[in-house]
Write an enzyme that holds these catalytic residues in place. Structure first.
Site, PDB file in Angstrom:
ATOM      1  N   GLY A  89      -7.145  -0.474 -13.471  1.00 32.76           N
ATOM      2  CA  GLY A  89      -7.969  -1.651 -13.250  1.00 32.76           C
ATOM      3  C   GLY A  89      -8.213  -1.973 -11.793  1.00 32.76           C
ATOM      4  N   ARG A  90      -7.377  -1.458 -10.916  1.00 30.10           N
ATOM      5  CA  ARG A  90      -7.574  -1.674  -9.474  1.00 30.10           C
ATOM      6  C   ARG A  90      -7.023  -0.501  -8.673  1.00 30.10           C
ATOM      7  NH1 ARG A  90      -3.052  -6.412  -8.389  1.00 30.10           N
ATOM      8  NH2 ARG A  90      -1.476  -5.551  -9.760  1.00 30.10           N
ATOM      9  N   LYS A 109      -4.543   1.089  -4.175  1.00 30.97           N
ATOM     10  CA  LYS A 109      -4.321   0.001  -5.116  1.00 30.97           C
ATOM     11  C   LYS A 109      -4.849  -1.290  -4.500  1.00 30.97           C
ATOM     12  CE  LYS A 109      -0.782  -2.420  -7.804  1.00 30.97           C
ATOM     13  NZ  LYS A 109       0.661  -2.476  -8.169  1.00 30.97           N
ATOM     14  N   GLY A 122      -9.880  -6.633  -9.433  1.00 34.02           N
ATOM     15  CA  GLY A 122      -9.641  -5.340  -8.803  1.00 34.02           C
ATOM     16  C   GLY A 122      -8.914  -5.409  -7.483  1.00 34.02           C
ATOM     17  N   ARG A 179       0.722   8.763 -17.067  1.00 36.21           N
ATOM     18  CA  ARG A 179       1.689   7.878 -17.720  1.00 36.21           C
ATOM     19  C   ARG A 179       1.841   8.204 -19.197  1.00 36.21           C
ATOM     20  NH1 ARG A 179       0.651   2.858 -14.546  1.00 36.21           N
ATOM     21  NH2 ARG A 179      -0.624   3.528 -12.788  1.00 36.21           N
ATOM     22  N   ASP A 248       2.699   1.931 -20.405  1.00 37.16           N
ATOM     23  CA  ASP A 248       1.668   2.288 -19.437  1.00 37.16           C
ATOM     24  C   ASP A 248       2.214   2.306 -18.008  1.00 37.16           C
ATOM     25  OD1 ASP A 248       1.564  -0.646 -20.264  1.00 37.16           O
ATOM     26  OD2 ASP A 248       0.528  -0.739 -18.338  1.00 37.16           O
ATOM     27  N   ASN A 249       3.489   1.931 -17.831  1.00 42.03           N
ATOM     28  CA  ASN A 249       4.123   1.987 -16.520  1.00 42.03           C
ATOM     29  C   ASN A 249       5.222   3.046 -16.465  1.00 42.03           C
ATOM     30  OD1 ASN A 249       2.554  -0.105 -15.488  1.00 42.03           O
ATOM     31  ND2 ASN A 249       4.001  -1.680 -16.117  1.00 42.03           N
ATOM     32  N   ASP A 258       4.713   1.869 -10.457  1.00 43.08           N
ATOM     33  CA  ASP A 258       4.188   0.499 -10.538  1.00 43.08           C
ATOM     34  C   ASP A 258       5.255  -0.562 -10.249  1.00 43.08           C
ATOM     35  OD1 ASP A 258       1.715   1.436 -11.012  1.00 43.08           O
ATOM     36  OD2 ASP A 258       1.511   0.673 -13.031  1.00 43.08           O
TER      37      ASP A 258
END
Length: 486
Positions: A89-90, A109, A122, A179, A248-249, A258
């Site tokens: 997302g960013r 990032k 973002g 991931r 997702d991390n 992350d």
């Protein structure tokens, strides 16, 4: 947009980019306006054969002024609940840097929105970017697998979170940013050709030892499980709490990925929660190994369409516990200066941690002070524990067992003390230190960010000029609250 000439250091022919749609999408960045340097990691830059001095071209790159960038789609479980499609997302993948023996992807990032921003802006804010920059390098110096941070740049661009803050961009470096959630994405959509393509890519790029395997996918799953279990043990051994251990991390390479709400333990607390959003304590210190196992179980479901053997998957999944326990005991044996294995070690370690929990003893400082214990001169014990602001009487019973254990293997003071000092850090990134650095940075003073980075690069050294950063944290440190907001 004209990209800086230093992009020649970056190869756009990144293997992951080569997967193309639907795995990755080319996107535009939105560079920070009037960017300024906060820090350039010259140590990492040198290892990547990059310039060790800051430069205007690299400032442009690290603020998002590039011709090409990519982002990827993934899904995942968040706090145990299927969240559906997520994605970068960013985060913007710029390309790769290749050294003689390694390949690294470079990612920004906070350089603007992507197709997967989900109504977000973002951007990343200064405070969270500082925390990620420092934590990445602190963990690397502690020999824990992690993404790295090459640069940190800021801007006066306002960003709204709970309050108005300013923007920043972290330049991240990693062998891969793939991931668990990437695999879950295609499995949950029943997109088997894409799932096979992705798993074949992971094997070819990161697990080439499996290319000759007759059962590559189940073997890949087992290796990911093993690396994850090892990582959980490494986190526990330094008192690191991740805070957002969603699938997702989680990295398929078993690296720390992350840095959102995280924290290193001050006083030891089994139930410590570093993320105040996590009100149920799903990702508390004590629960991290269980969360790692749960995430591997979720990953097993994603492998199911290609393996279709519940007993086999379950068997490989359950090896998580064996790998974790073995790694955990080995790491804590090193922290205690043991060279041999004894069946009684697990109980000795558990009893020690329970004692630290009960008396709220500082985790890092205790193990560092324990490095000074002498088998030949017990009269010095009181001095060893004085910096903990705890009486020796609290430790006497356990210390007696510990001394007997050391004598059992004929431990020699000088050798053991030296080994333990190389295992138990003097310096960690305590929350209050990060908070002090952030406060100064928000006032335009980045000196503490840079000093902290330098000190944390050598966490096992004494560094007498910074001893005040290795002492017990102030009382106000207990009030620091970190959340998912960034």
């Amino acid at each position: 947009m004209n990209a800086p000439t230093e992009t020649l250091f970056l190869s756009h022919e990144t293997p992951f980019v080569g997967l193309a749609h639907p795995f990755i999408e080319q996107v535009n960045t939105k560079p920070l306006p009037q960017p300024y340097w906060i820090d350039w990691n010259n140590t990492l830059a040198q290892s990547l054969n990059l310039p060790i001095e800051r430069s205007k071209p690299w400032l442009d790159i690290c603020s998002g002024l590039v011709d090409k960038a990519w982002c990827s789609v993934y899904s995942g479980h968040q706090f145990g609940v299927w969240a559906g499609q997520l994605g970068d997302g960013r985060a913007h993948l710029l390309g790769s840097i290749n050294t003689i023996d390694k390949h690294y992807e470079v990612q920004l990032k906070g350089a603007g929105v992507t197709p997967f921003s989900r109504m977000a802006d973002g951007r990343a804010v200064l405070r969270s970017s500082i925390r990620e920059y420092l934590a990445s390098e602190a963990m690397a110096a502690l020999h824990i697998p992690t993404t790295r941070a090459l640069a940190l740049v800021g801007s006066n661009l306002p960003v709204r979170r709970e309050t108005i803050e300013t923007a920043a961009v972290v330049t991240r470096v990693s062998p891969s940013f793939v991931r668990f959630g990437h695999i879950e994405h295609y499995a949950h959509r029943n997109q088997l050709p894409q799932l096979i393509t992705l798993l074949d890519f992971i094997i070819n790029q990161y697990y080439p030892q499996l290319l000759e395997s007759d059962t590559p996918y189940i073997d890949l799953f087992e290796l990911i499980v093993s690396h994850t279990a090892r990582l959980m043990a490494q986190w526990q051994a330094v008192g690191f709490c991740h805070g957002v251990m969603n699938t997702d991390n989680m990295s398929v390479l078993g690296i720390t990925l992350d840095y959102g709400p995280y924290g290193f333990l001050d006083h030891f607390d089994w139930q410590h929660i570093c993320n105040h959003t996590d009100q149920q304590g799903r990702y508390s210190y004590a629960n991290q190994p269980h969360a790692g196992y749960w995430n591997c179980a979720a990953l097993a479901s994603a492998f199911w369409p290609l393996i279709n053997d519940e007993a086999l998957l379950s068997e490989r999944l359950e090896r998580f516990h064996e790998r974790y326990e073995w790694s955990y005991l080995q790491l804590f044996r090193k922290k205690l200066g043991f060279k041999k294995q004894e069946e009684s070690d697990a109980a000795l370690i558990k009893d020690l941690l329970d004692m630290l929990h009960h008396h709220q003893v500082d985790f890092t400082l205790f193990f560092r002070q324990l490095c000074e214990l002498s088998l030949t001169n017990s009269s010095q014990d009181e001095l060893i524990f004085a910096p903990l602001e705890r009486s020796l009487s609290l430790f006497n019973s356990w210390l007696s067992r510990y001394r007997q254990r050391l004598m059992l293997e004929h431990s020699e003071d000088r050798e053991r003390q030296s080994d333990m000092r190389r295992t138990n850090p003097r310096f960690i990134l305590r929350n209050y230190l990060a908070q002090e650095a952030i406060k100064l940075a928000e006032e335009g003073d980045f000196s503490m960010v840079r000093q902290l980075k330098t000190v944390l690069d050598k966490p096992f050294d004494e560094q007498p000029t910074h001893q005040h950063w290795a002492q017990l944290p102030p009382q106000w440190a207990k009030e620091i609250s970190v959340s998912c907001s960034s």
